[in-house]
Design an enzyme around this catalytic site. Structure first.
Site, PDB file in Angstrom:
ATOM      1  N   TYR A  46       0.198   0.294  10.594  1.00 18.12           N
ATOM      2  CA  TYR A  46      -0.222  -0.156   9.270  1.00 18.12           C
ATOM      3  C   TYR A  46       0.895   0.078   8.258  1.00 18.12           C
ATOM      4  O   TYR A  46       1.247  -0.813   7.473  1.00 18.12           O
ATOM      5  CB  TYR A  46      -1.483   0.590   8.842  1.00 18.12           C
ATOM      6  CG  TYR A  46      -1.988   0.226   7.470  1.00 18.12           C
ATOM      7  CD1 TYR A  46      -2.525  -1.028   7.208  1.00 18.12           C
ATOM      8  CD2 TYR A  46      -1.945   1.151   6.414  1.00 18.12           C
ATOM      9  CE1 TYR A  46      -2.991  -1.363   5.943  1.00 18.12           C
ATOM     10  CE2 TYR A  46      -2.412   0.833   5.151  1.00 18.12           C
ATOM     11  CZ  TYR A  46      -2.937  -0.428   4.924  1.00 18.12           C
ATOM     12  OH  TYR A  46      -3.399  -0.754   3.658  1.00 18.12           O
TER      13      TYR A  46
ATOM     14  N   SER B 114       0.842  -1.201   0.000  1.00 19.47           N
ATOM     15  CA  SER B 114       0.000   0.000   0.000  1.00 19.47           C
ATOM     16  C   SER B 114       0.873   1.244   0.000  1.00 19.47           C
ATOM     17  O   SER B 114       2.019   1.210   0.466  1.00 19.47           O
ATOM     18  CB  SER B 114      -0.886   0.001   1.252  1.00 19.47           C
ATOM     19  OG  SER B 114      -1.504   1.252   1.442  1.00 19.47           O
TER      20      SER B 114
END
Length: 307
Positions: free
Chosen positions: A186, A160
């Protein structure tokens, strides 16, 4: 530095478009987290081109529903469902022990995003790191022989642009000394997924395995359930068909044959960036996410955890 790979494709290209004309008959693929979102669209594109696809999912009942739909829409009956919870190393070991025969495509797609409170998973490790990275590392390791038998197998890590929010903080991966930050955690896990591809490429290219990582783009899926939904401005969002395109390209396109250890977005290799961009658009890749020393160190750390 190798020349950057550019392709005829772009942000709005779809999964079916990027492998148009490709015949995947006789190729076997595993897609983790493939019962919804970009995972199921990835499986759909591969199956539509003839691949035998295993949906590796935490909830087999939901996986069976997805598989039934895929068989109907693609006409491919070789779509299977197997239980796999990447947050549970015992589940990963059971899955890899049960796998038989060669594997040509492994897509590490499952993941979680930004639980608001600190959660601990595998062996007490921070949950996003444990789920997004450690489980997929153990999966790849357990399937290495099957991939080596795949004659040109491909390993694809779905990362990501979130990796731009944190490198792997080796001295405190699990937030035991610093305050827990959902976005930093994350980001760290997504950096780790890129480093997995970098080191797998270095270690396994001699076995004919290529490994790459990617940013799929901003797609509204269940992944954002902790963040109040997708917040990317409308013009920069993608459909699930567009969101699966870069994954499918890396898994099956002849244009990326023999290319590995790289990071892609919008179906093209991403540029290195010296700092995190502040606006929307093509974000690029942080140098720390492609650093060979970081990749080797993380592999050693993870090997100690999952052995």
């Amino acid at each position: 530095m190798s020349k950057m790979l550019t392709t005829p494709f772009h942000r709005t290209s779809t999964a079916s478009e990027v492998i148009e004309g490709v015949d995947l008959s006789g190729r076997r693929a595993i897609v983790t987290g493939a019962n919804s979102g970009i995972g199921v669209e990835t499986a759909r594109a591969l199956a539509a081109h003839g691949a035998e696809v295993t949906l590796a999912v935490r909830r087999p009942a939901a996986g069976e529903q997805a598989a039934a739909d895929l068989r109907k829409t693609t006409g491919n009956e070789e779509i299977h469902v197997a239980r796999l919870d990447v947050a549970d190393l015992e589940s990963v070991r059971a899955f890899t022990a049960a796998w038989q025969g060669p594997l040509h495509i492994l897509i590490n797609n499952a993941g979680i995003m930004m639980p608001p409170e600190l959660e601990r998973g595998t062996a007490g490790h921070e949950q996003q790191f444990a789920t997004n990275y450690l489980g997929h590392f153990a999966l790849a390791l357990g399937l290495h022989r099957a991939l080596a038998d795949g004659d040109g197998a491909r390993l694809v890590s779905v990362s990501s642009a979130g990796h731009l929010y944190s490198p792997v903080v080796f001295d405190d991966i699990d937030f035991r000394f610093r305050p827990y930050d959902p976005l930093a955690a994350y980001g760290q896990s997504k950096t780790a997924e890129i480093l997995l591809a970098v080191e797998a490429q270095r270690r396994w290219s001699g076995d004919g395995i290529t490994a790459n990582a990617l940013h799929p783009g901003a797609i509204a899926t269940n992944l954002q359930r902790h963040t109040g939904g997708l917040r990317t401005p409308e013009p920069y969002r993608k459909t699930v068909e567009q969101g699966a395109a870069t994954t499918v390209f890396l898994a099956a396109s002849p244009l990326v044959e023999g290319v590995g250890g790289r990071y892609f977005e919008d179906v093209n290799e991403a540029p290195l960036v010296p700092a995190r961009p502040t606006g929307p658009g093509v974000p690029g890749v942080a140098p720390y996410a492609l650093d060979p020393a970081n990749a080797e160190r993380l592999w050693q750390v993870a090997s100690e955890i999952v052995r």
